[in-house]
Design a protein around this motif. Structure first.
Motif, PDB file in Angstrom:
ATOM      1  N   VAL A 185      -5.540  -2.836   0.233  1.00 45.44           N
ATOM      2  CA  VAL A 185      -4.840  -2.202  -0.892  1.00 45.44           C
ATOM      3  C   VAL A 185      -5.779  -1.343  -1.737  1.00 45.44           C
ATOM      4  O   VAL A 185      -5.360  -0.404  -2.409  1.00 45.44           O
ATOM      5  CB  VAL A 185      -4.147  -3.272  -1.772  1.00 45.44           C
ATOM      6  CG1 VAL A 185      -3.392  -2.632  -2.925  1.00 45.44           C
ATOM      7  CG2 VAL A 185      -3.188  -4.110  -0.927  1.00 45.44           C
ATOM      8  N   GLY A 186      -7.063  -1.655  -1.681  1.00 44.44           N
ATOM      9  CA  GLY A 186      -8.048  -0.823  -2.374  1.00 44.44           C
ATOM     10  C   GLY A 186      -7.915  -0.863  -3.879  1.00 44.44           C
ATOM     11  O   GLY A 186      -7.618  -1.896  -4.474  1.00 44.44           O
ATOM     12  N   ASN A 187      -8.108   0.298  -4.497  1.00 42.45           N
ATOM     13  CA  ASN A 187      -8.133   0.328  -5.963  1.00 42.45           C
ATOM     14  C   ASN A 187      -6.746   0.250  -6.603  1.00 42.45           C
ATOM     15  O   ASN A 187      -6.623   0.339  -7.824  1.00 42.45           O
ATOM     16  CB  ASN A 187      -8.877   1.567  -6.467  1.00 42.45           C
ATOM     17  CG  ASN A 187      -8.268   2.867  -5.963  1.00 42.45           C
ATOM     18  OD1 ASN A 187      -7.154   2.871  -5.432  1.00 42.45           O
ATOM     19  ND2 ASN A 187      -8.987   3.961  -6.122  1.00 42.45           N
ATOM     20  N   GLN A 188      -5.697   0.091  -5.792  1.00 39.96           N
ATOM     21  CA  GLN A 188      -4.378  -0.199  -6.359  1.00 39.96           C
ATOM     22  C   GLN A 188      -4.322  -1.634  -6.886  1.00 39.96           C
ATOM     23  O   GLN A 188      -3.477  -1.964  -7.716  1.00 39.96           O
ATOM     24  CB  GLN A 188      -3.278  -0.062  -5.298  1.00 39.96           C
ATOM     25  CG  GLN A 188      -2.926   1.361  -4.891  1.00 39.96           C
ATOM     26  CD  GLN A 188      -1.913   1.359  -3.766  1.00 39.96           C
ATOM     27  OE1 GLN A 188      -2.106   2.014  -2.739  1.00 39.96           O
ATOM     28  NE2 GLN A 188      -0.830   0.630  -3.931  1.00 39.96           N
ATOM     29  N   LYS A 237       0.825  -1.204   0.000  1.00 41.13           N
ATOM     30  CA  LYS A 237       0.000   0.000   0.000  1.00 41.13           C
ATOM     31  C   LYS A 237       0.860   1.255   0.000  1.00 41.13           C
ATOM     32  O   LYS A 237       0.541   2.248  -0.669  1.00 41.13           O
ATOM     33  CB  LYS A 237      -0.919  -0.008   1.225  1.00 41.13           C
ATOM     34  CG  LYS A 237      -1.843   1.209   1.329  1.00 41.13           C
ATOM     35  CD  LYS A 237      -2.886   1.219   0.226  1.00 41.13           C
ATOM     36  CE  LYS A 237      -3.875   2.357   0.400  1.00 41.13           C
ATOM     37  NZ  LYS A 237      -4.847   2.424  -0.717  1.00 41.13           N
ATOM     38  N   GLU A 238       1.974   1.223   0.723  1.00 43.22           N
ATOM     39  CA  GLU A 238       2.860   2.381   0.816  1.00 43.22           C
ATOM     40  C   GLU A 238       3.538   2.722  -0.504  1.00 43.22           C
ATOM     41  O   GLU A 238       3.997   3.840  -0.697  1.00 43.22           O
ATOM     42  CB  GLU A 238       3.927   2.131   1.885  1.00 43.22           C
ATOM     43  CG  GLU A 238       3.367   2.042   3.307  1.00 43.22           C
ATOM     44  CD  GLU A 238       4.423   1.661   4.320  1.00 43.22           C
ATOM     45  OE1 GLU A 238       5.591   1.447   3.908  1.00 43.22           O
ATOM     46  OE2 GLU A 238       4.096   1.594   5.525  1.00 43.22           O
ATOM     47  N   LYS A 239       3.611   1.771  -1.422  1.00 46.07           N
ATOM     48  CA  LYS A 239       4.286   2.016  -2.694  1.00 46.07           C
ATOM     49  C   LYS A 239       3.432   2.846  -3.646  1.00 46.07           C
ATOM     50  O   LYS A 239       3.944   3.403  -4.621  1.00 46.07           O
ATOM     51  CB  LYS A 239       4.679   0.690  -3.350  1.00 46.07           C
ATOM     52  CG  LYS A 239       5.746  -0.061  -2.554  1.00 46.07           C
ATOM     53  CD  LYS A 239       6.183  -1.310  -3.261  1.00 46.07           C
ATOM     54  CE  LYS A 239       7.301  -2.009  -2.474  1.00 46.07           C
ATOM     55  NZ  LYS A 239       8.568  -1.227  -2.482  1.00 46.07           N
ATOM     56  N   ALA A 240       2.138   2.921  -3.377  1.00 47.29           N
ATOM     57  CA  ALA A 240       1.229   3.786  -4.144  1.00 47.29           C
ATOM     58  C   ALA A 240       1.325   3.557  -5.651  1.00 47.29           C
ATOM     59  O   ALA A 240       1.349   4.499  -6.446  1.00 47.29           O
ATOM     60  CB  ALA A 240       1.498   5.259  -3.813  1.00 47.29           C
ATOM     61  N   GLU A 241       1.396   2.281  -6.063  1.00 52.03           N
ATOM     62  CA  GLU A 241       1.420   1.921  -7.482  1.00 52.03           C
ATOM     63  C   GLU A 241       0.373   0.845  -7.742  1.00 52.03           C
ATOM     64  O   GLU A 241      -0.001   0.098  -6.830  1.00 52.03           O
ATOM     65  CB  GLU A 241       2.791   1.371  -7.883  1.00 52.03           C
ATOM     66  CG  GLU A 241       3.911   2.378  -7.924  1.00 52.03           C
ATOM     67  CD  GLU A 241       5.180   1.763  -8.511  1.00 52.03           C
ATOM     68  OE1 GLU A 241       5.123   1.290  -9.674  1.00 52.03           O
ATOM     69  OE2 GLU A 241       6.210   1.751  -7.821  1.00 52.03           O
TER      70      GLU A 241
END
Length: 235
Positions: A176-179, A152-156
């Motif tokens: 993680v959601g929509n990632q 999640k922290e990678k934001a990709e």
């Protein structure tokens, strides 16, 4: 250059034969049945149909784990034995990297994983650079919840690939959601063809004796044995 590929690291038993950049044959099954009884007959039949003699092989690529303790051992032992008898080298390929290659066209991070019980997974993180699959995070065994927090922290965008996807998808989407993107049915299954492709990219192979299975953790029996030697109960 002819490469025989072998994968028995999960319930999937897969073999393939590739010559340079051409896939000559691929055979896979996906059910729980003894790989040790079926692997060599499958290899012999495939080579027979292709009219290829074992002595014509130049190298062997094998999925070296992580995965099923027994399955990984069968595949690696078979690959090493054949390579030693034929005097050819071996490419030891991560089972997770093999699965990750199914997402070779994904623009973002690729996360293959296998269930490791007790809330844990065998996993790693990969990304495509040009035509090659590069490691972003090394293979490991980790609590799925901790792993998803790291992702999640990678934001990709992340493509998740796993035969156990349906078992864990709720937690993935929650954390993680929509990632998160999910692989399709065929993308979630390991393919031995990927072993051959990765071997061609890897460069130099290794002598047969130097390939070591990567179980990621000891088998249950080993843990209990070591625990008893230390005079304590197994946790």
């Amino acid at each position: 250059m002819k490469i025989l590929a072998i994968d028995t690291s999960t319930h999937v038993m897969g073999i393939a034969l590739a010559e340079d950049d051409k896939l000559l044959a691929e055979y896979t099954t996906n059910f729980k049945k003894n790989h040790s009884l079926r692997l060599m007959p499958a290899i012999q039949q495939m080579l027979k149909e292709l009219d290829v003699q074992p002595k014509e092989l130049d190298a062997i690529a094998v999925a070296k784990g992580p995965g099923s303790y027994t399955g990984v051992r069968i595949g690696v032992t078979t690959a090493k034995s054949m390579a030693w008898s034929l005097g050819i080298p071996v490419y030891g390929i991560s089972s997770l990297q093999m699965l990750a290659r199914n997402g070779i066209r994904f623009q973002g991070l690729i996360c293959p994983f296998m269930d490791a019980r007790r809330g844990q997974v065998y996993t790693g993180l990969y990304k495509v650079q040009g035509t090659h699959l590069e490691t972003e995070e090394k293979d490991r065994i980790i609590l799925l919840e901790d792993w998803l927090s790291l992702i999640k922290e990678k934001a990709e965008p992340v493509l998740f690939l796993s035969q156990e996807w349906n078992k864990h998808k709720d937690m993935v989407y929650k954390l993680v959601g929509n990632q998160a993107a999910a692989g399709g049915v065929y993308e979630n299954q390991p393919r031995p063809e990927a072993l051959a492709a990765l071997a061609f990219q890897q460069g130099e192979a290794e002598p047969a004796h130097s390939i070591i299975p990567e179980y990621a953790q000891m088998a249950e029996a080993e843990k209990k044995w070591y625990a008893s030697k230390e005079g304590r109960g197994y946790e």
